[in-house]
Design a protein around this motif. Sequence first.
Motif, PDB file in Angstrom:
ATOM      1  N   ILE A 210       0.820  -1.388  -0.370  1.00 15.57           N
ATOM      2  CA  ILE A 210       0.140   0.051   0.166  1.00 15.57           C
ATOM      3  C   ILE A 210       0.811   1.504   0.153  1.00 15.57           C
ATOM      4  O   ILE A 210       2.155   1.286   0.988  1.00 15.57           O
ATOM      5  N   SER A 211       0.333   2.148  -1.209  1.00 13.86           N
ATOM      6  CA  SER A 211       1.602   3.502  -1.021  1.00 13.86           C
ATOM      7  C   SER A 211       0.445   4.687  -0.427  1.00 13.86           C
ATOM      8  O   SER A 211      -0.394   4.378  -0.813  1.00 13.86           O
ATOM      9  N   TYR A 212       0.943   5.054   0.352  1.00 12.13           N
ATOM     10  CA  TYR A 212       0.173   6.365   0.629  1.00 12.13           C
ATOM     11  C   TYR A 212       0.324   7.893  -0.235  1.00 12.13           C
ATOM     12  O   TYR A 212       0.512   7.728  -1.541  1.00 12.13           O
ATOM     13  N   ASP A 213      -1.011   7.919   0.089  1.00  8.10           N
ATOM     14  CA  ASP A 213      -1.580   8.915  -0.861  1.00  8.10           C
ATOM     15  C   ASP A 213      -1.713  10.143  -0.873  1.00  8.10           C
ATOM     16  O   ASP A 213      -2.902  11.096   0.120  1.00  8.10           O
ATOM     17  N   LYS A 214      -0.567  11.156  -1.115  1.00  6.21           N
ATOM     18  CA  LYS A 214      -0.324  12.042  -1.069  1.00  6.21           C
ATOM     19  C   LYS A 214      -1.455  13.761  -1.091  1.00  6.21           C
ATOM     20  O   LYS A 214      -1.825  14.464  -0.462  1.00  6.21           O
ATOM     21  N   THR A 231      -8.960   0.125  -1.154  1.00  6.16           N
ATOM     22  CA  THR A 231      -7.457   0.140  -0.833  1.00  6.16           C
ATOM     23  C   THR A 231      -6.830  -1.030  -1.175  1.00  6.16           C
ATOM     24  O   THR A 231      -5.757  -0.554  -1.631  1.00  6.16           O
ATOM     25  N   SER A 234      -6.673  -0.520  -5.130  1.00  2.04           N
ATOM     26  CA  SER A 234      -6.124   0.962  -5.882  1.00  2.04           C
ATOM     27  C   SER A 234      -4.322   1.029  -4.704  1.00  2.04           C
ATOM     28  O   SER A 234      -3.285   1.141  -5.348  1.00  2.04           O
ATOM     29  N   LYS A 235      -4.310   0.098  -3.747  1.00  2.33           N
ATOM     30  CA  LYS A 235      -2.929  -0.228  -3.674  1.00  2.33           C
ATOM     31  C   LYS A 235      -3.220   1.640  -2.937  1.00  2.33           C
ATOM     32  O   LYS A 235      -1.088   1.316  -2.726  1.00  2.33           O
ATOM     33  N   THR A 236      -3.259   2.060  -2.453  1.00  2.00           N
ATOM     34  CA  THR A 236      -2.716   3.287  -1.695  1.00  2.00           C
ATOM     35  C   THR A 236      -4.630   3.628  -0.733  1.00  2.00           C
ATOM     36  O   THR A 236      -5.064   3.307  -1.381  1.00  2.00           O
ATOM     37  N   TYR A 242      -4.860   2.709   5.908  1.00  2.00           N
ATOM     38  CA  TYR A 242      -4.022   1.807   6.924  1.00  2.00           C
ATOM     39  C   TYR A 242      -4.537   0.941   8.087  1.00  2.00           C
ATOM     40  O   TYR A 242      -4.521  -0.149   8.017  1.00  2.00           O
ATOM     41  N   THR A 299       2.097   3.216   7.706  1.00  2.00           N
ATOM     42  CA  THR A 299       2.088   4.344   6.572  1.00  2.00           C
ATOM     43  C   THR A 299       3.814   5.324   6.723  1.00  2.00           C
ATOM     44  O   THR A 299       3.829   5.031   5.366  1.00  2.00           O
ATOM     45  N   ALA A 303       6.689   4.664   2.883  1.00  2.95           N
ATOM     46  CA  ALA A 303       7.711   5.169   1.911  1.00  2.95           C
ATOM     47  C   ALA A 303       8.494   6.214   2.347  1.00  2.95           C
ATOM     48  O   ALA A 303       9.501   7.339   1.746  1.00  2.95           O
TER      49      ALA A 303
END
Length: 325
Positions: A210-214, A231, A234-236, A242, A299, A303
């Motif tokens: 999972i990537s953080y969605d800024k 989540t 989309s993996k975000t 999270y 989280t 990143a």
Amino acid sequence: MNVKKLSFFHILISALMAAFFLTGCGGASASDKDTDDSEKASQEASAKKDSGKKRESVQQFLLPQATGSVVYGNDIISIDASNTGEGYVMVQYSGGATKVKMQITLPDGTQYTYTLGQNGAYETFPLPGGNGAYHIDVLENAYDDMYALAFAQDIEVTLNDEFKPFLYPNQYAWYTQESKATNYAIELSQESSDDLNYVENVYKYVTDNISYDKDLAANIPAGYIPDIDRTMESKTGVCFDYASLMTSMLRSQGIPTKLQVGYSGEAYHAWIDVYLTESGWVDKIIEFDGNSWTLMDPTLAAANNRTSVGEYIGDGSNYTVKYSY
């Protein structure tokens, strides 16, 4: 009545092995452990892995039900309090207001505010304050940020088990038997040797995938509610996503988990506390010798490098819980 918007979330997942528990700033770090201790821990971990032992996976999750045996309300509001002993209450709104809030006041006076959906379906809310008197208000938007009371109810709660509020899905960590996330949780559980190993596997899955969605974090809509399958697909996600995903994957496998919201210093923050049979509620930061655990915040770990994560988390002493979901 103004309802505070949760504009920024972080998540802290804390898991513990007794030999590595930190008790504030004075706690020892992994680098301070004697070589013999590290070698022993490594040997024990390898032995457990080689033993072929598998944890007993949960196939049928605990799921809330509006059974109708105890119901309060009026023509547009229904509060099903049939299963308060299981640690939750269910609320349904079928009126015409475009914005509806529900407030639950705990026995200690803490007030939780939620946004209700307008689809006429029951939604589930936890009773995290233990035994005692709770008060529920349902409020319809009148104009601007002003809300009018549509219904109020007092309920008396006696929990069947102190862990039950943290073993069921609720609005902020919602899942069903068909959810992709919880079905994948079964797969991870079947690969795990015990509860601690399972928590580790869930943590690794989230931080690796999972990537953080800024962009979303900078524009969180009012009343934002996570969707764990969204989540995963989309993996975000933002930090609340999270937290919701991990809470759902752990609870569905019978591990009591608190989705905590409060402050880290001055920053509004969310994190997770996990109950392990060997250690009780784990709510501090731990380190391990390199084979398993280290300072963790999923989280941030997804990143940032380990040093920045450690600097942000510190020893956990500046975390202040405001709400437990």
